[in-house]
Every structure is written in structure tokens, then in C-alpha cells.
Scaffold this active site. Structure first.
Site, PDB file in Angstrom:
ATOM      1  CG  ASP A 103     -18.600 -11.045 -39.315  1.00  0.00           C
ATOM      2  OD1 ASP A 103     -18.591 -12.214 -38.929  1.00  0.00           O
ATOM      3  OD2 ASP A 103     -19.039 -10.111 -38.628  1.00  0.00           O
ATOM      4  CE  LYS A 131     -15.410 -13.214 -37.919  1.00  0.00           C
ATOM      5  NZ  LYS A 131     -15.556 -12.533 -36.612  1.00  0.00           N
TER       6      LYS A 131
HETATM    7  P1  IMP Z   1     -19.337  -7.877 -42.881  1.00  0.00           P
HETATM    8  O1  IMP Z   1     -19.992  -6.784 -43.650  1.00  0.00           O
HETATM    9  O2  IMP Z   1     -20.170  -8.303 -41.704  1.00  0.00           O
HETATM   10  O3  IMP Z   1     -18.913  -9.057 -43.722  1.00  0.00           O
HETATM   11  O4  IMP Z   1     -18.108  -7.240 -42.171  1.00  0.00           O
HETATM   12  C1  IMP Z   1     -16.861  -7.152 -42.666  1.00  0.00           C
HETATM   13  C2  IMP Z   1     -16.044  -6.179 -41.817  1.00  0.00           C
HETATM   14  O5  IMP Z   1     -16.283  -6.376 -40.416  1.00  0.00           O
HETATM   15  C3  IMP Z   1     -14.578  -6.446 -42.009  1.00  0.00           C
HETATM   16  O6  IMP Z   1     -14.067  -5.670 -43.051  1.00  0.00           O
HETATM   17  C4  IMP Z   1     -14.008  -6.046 -40.664  1.00  0.00           C
HETATM   18  O7  IMP Z   1     -13.739  -4.665 -40.646  1.00  0.00           O
HETATM   19  C5  IMP Z   1     -15.097  -6.305 -39.675  1.00  0.00           C
HETATM   20  N1  IMP Z   1     -14.902  -7.575 -38.954  1.00  0.00           N
HETATM   21  C6  IMP Z   1     -15.683  -8.678 -39.023  1.00  0.00           C
HETATM   22  N2  IMP Z   1     -15.220  -9.667 -38.241  1.00  0.00           N
HETATM   23  C7  IMP Z   1     -14.087  -9.184 -37.686  1.00  0.00           C
HETATM   24  C8  IMP Z   1     -13.112  -9.746 -36.771  1.00  0.00           C
HETATM   25  O8  IMP Z   1     -13.183 -10.904 -36.320  1.00  0.00           O
HETATM   26  N3  IMP Z   1     -12.095  -8.931 -36.430  1.00  0.00           N
HETATM   27  C9  IMP Z   1     -11.955  -7.663 -36.904  1.00  0.00           C
HETATM   28  N4  IMP Z   1     -12.833  -7.106 -37.742  1.00  0.00           N
HETATM   29  C10 IMP Z   1     -13.884  -7.855 -38.131  1.00  0.00           C
END
Ligand code: IMP
Ligand code: MG
Length: 180
Positions: A103, A131
Site C-alpha cells: 500500500d 496499490k
Molecule cells: P503499507 O505499509 O502501507 O504498504 O501497508 C501494508 C499493510 O497494510 C498490508 O500488509 C495490509 O495489512 C494493510 N493493508 C493495506 N491495504 C489494505 C487493504 O486494501 N486491505 C487490507 N489490508 C490492507
């Protein structure tokens, strides 16, 4: 299930893509002569991990880590903590981090730095979903299942407030669930 606005990927679509990822990984690692260690990030990657490793045609060593960057909400706090470290050493091994979704990229960029310092022979990232429009740091996955738009998805391991993980498909959560 009324809280799911739309099904994004069916069980069959997920299975087909996971099969393709496993083939690619097998082709890339079958002949390295080094152990392949796949690190599952708890808890969201568990179902993907189980399906993926069973389709890989070379020996896979298992390990798991737990990270936290989210509370019970859909917003990132920007803060990454390691809740459970690995049991195995990474030295001299080919390592693939298996994550459910990229994300902001904060979790994996933190993790990649931390694990690179442990001297693996190689280190790559495999994520089922990406994403790219949400990225806050420069982070790219090496094996990506599907690129998706900016929507909150659940199922096939992914949760909202620990719910929906066991759905066999992946759907977009109706924003009314978290916009209260
Ligand atoms: P990042 O550090 O922002 O890349 O977050 C990654 C983590 O956020 C993932 O391992 C998920 O646990 C959570 N996450 C991000 N987007 C989603 C989503 O659309 N659905 C469920 N969990 C998400
Ligand atoms: Mg997660």
C-alpha cells in the site's frame, strides 16, 4: 455478505494468478544451488503463502514474521513495528518476502532494509496485490499478483479489523463499514 460492495477477484482468478507466480519463482530459483527461504508476513499473507508454496517446484524453507503498521482502521499510522522476528538466519540464502498487499510501501521498505543487513544471498518481494497510487516511499515488488486501484479490499487473508480473512474471494469493502 452485504458489506462487500463488489467481488474483485474470484477464487478461480486468484488460483490462476498464484499458479503463474509460482511458475515464475520456480523458474528463477530451481537452479541456484542455494536454499530458498520464503518469509510469510503474518497474518494477511497466510492463505496466499499456503497456496503459493504448494505450487512451487523446488524445496522451500518456511519462516514467518509479524509486523504492525495499522490499528483497527483503514488508515496507515506511518509507524512500523516488528512484533515477531524470524527463527532462521538469512545468511547465504535466497530470500523472498511474501506479503498480502503493498500500500504505502512503508512496511516493506522498513523490512527490506532490516533483512538486507542480515546478509542474504538475495532478497526479493512477492506481494499478491499492489496499490501503486498509494505509495509514500519508493518501493517496488519483484513478483506482483495484481495491481489494483485505491480501494480497501478484504478476503483471501486480508482483513478489516481482523474480519473477512477467510473469504475465499477478494472483494471491495463497502466504505459504510469503516466510515462511521
Ligand atoms: P503499507 O505499509 O502501507 O504498504 O501497508 C501494508 C499493510 O497494510 C498490508 O500488509 C495490509 O495489512 C494493510 N493493508 C493495506 N491495504 C489494505 C487493504 O486494501 N486491505 C487490507 N489490508 C490492507
Ligand atoms: Mg498485513
Amino acid at each position: 455478505m452485504g458489506e462487500i460492495k463488489e467481488v474483485l477477484f474470484t477464487e478461480k482468478q486468484l488460483e490462476n494468478r498464484v499458479t503463474e507466480l509460482a511458475k515464475q519463482i520456480t523458474a528463477d530459483y530451481a537452479h541456484t544451488g542455494r536454499p530458498l527461504l520464503m518469509i510469510g508476513i503474518l497474518r494477511g499473507s497466510v492463505i496466499f503463502y499456503g497456496d503459493l508454496v504448494r505450487k512451487i517446484g523446488c524445496n522451500v524453507y518456511f519462516d514467518f514474521m509479524s509486523m504492525s503498521s495499522y490499528g483497527n482502521s483503514d488508515k496507515t499510522s506511518g509507524e512500523v513495528r516488528m512484533l515477531k522476528d524470524l527463527d532462521e538466519s538469512l545468511e547465504g540464502k535466497d530470500v523472498i518476502i511474501v506479503e498480502d498487499i503493498i500500500d504505502s510501501g512503508l512496511t516493506l521498505s522498513f523490512l527490506k532494509k532490516a533483512l538486507a543487513a542480515r546478509k542474504p544471498a538475495s532478497l526479493r518481494i512477492c506481494a499478491l496485490f499492489d496499490k501503486p497510487s498509494r505509495r509514500k516511499v519508493d518501493l517496488k515488488g519483484d513478483y506482483i499478483g495484481f495491481e489494483i486501484p485505491d480501494a480497501f479490499i478484504v478476503g483471501y487473508g486480508l482483513d478489516y479489523a481482523q474480519r473477512y480473512r477467510n473469504l475465499p474471494f477478494v472483494g471491495v469493502l463497502d466504505p459504510s463499514v469503516y466510515e462511521k
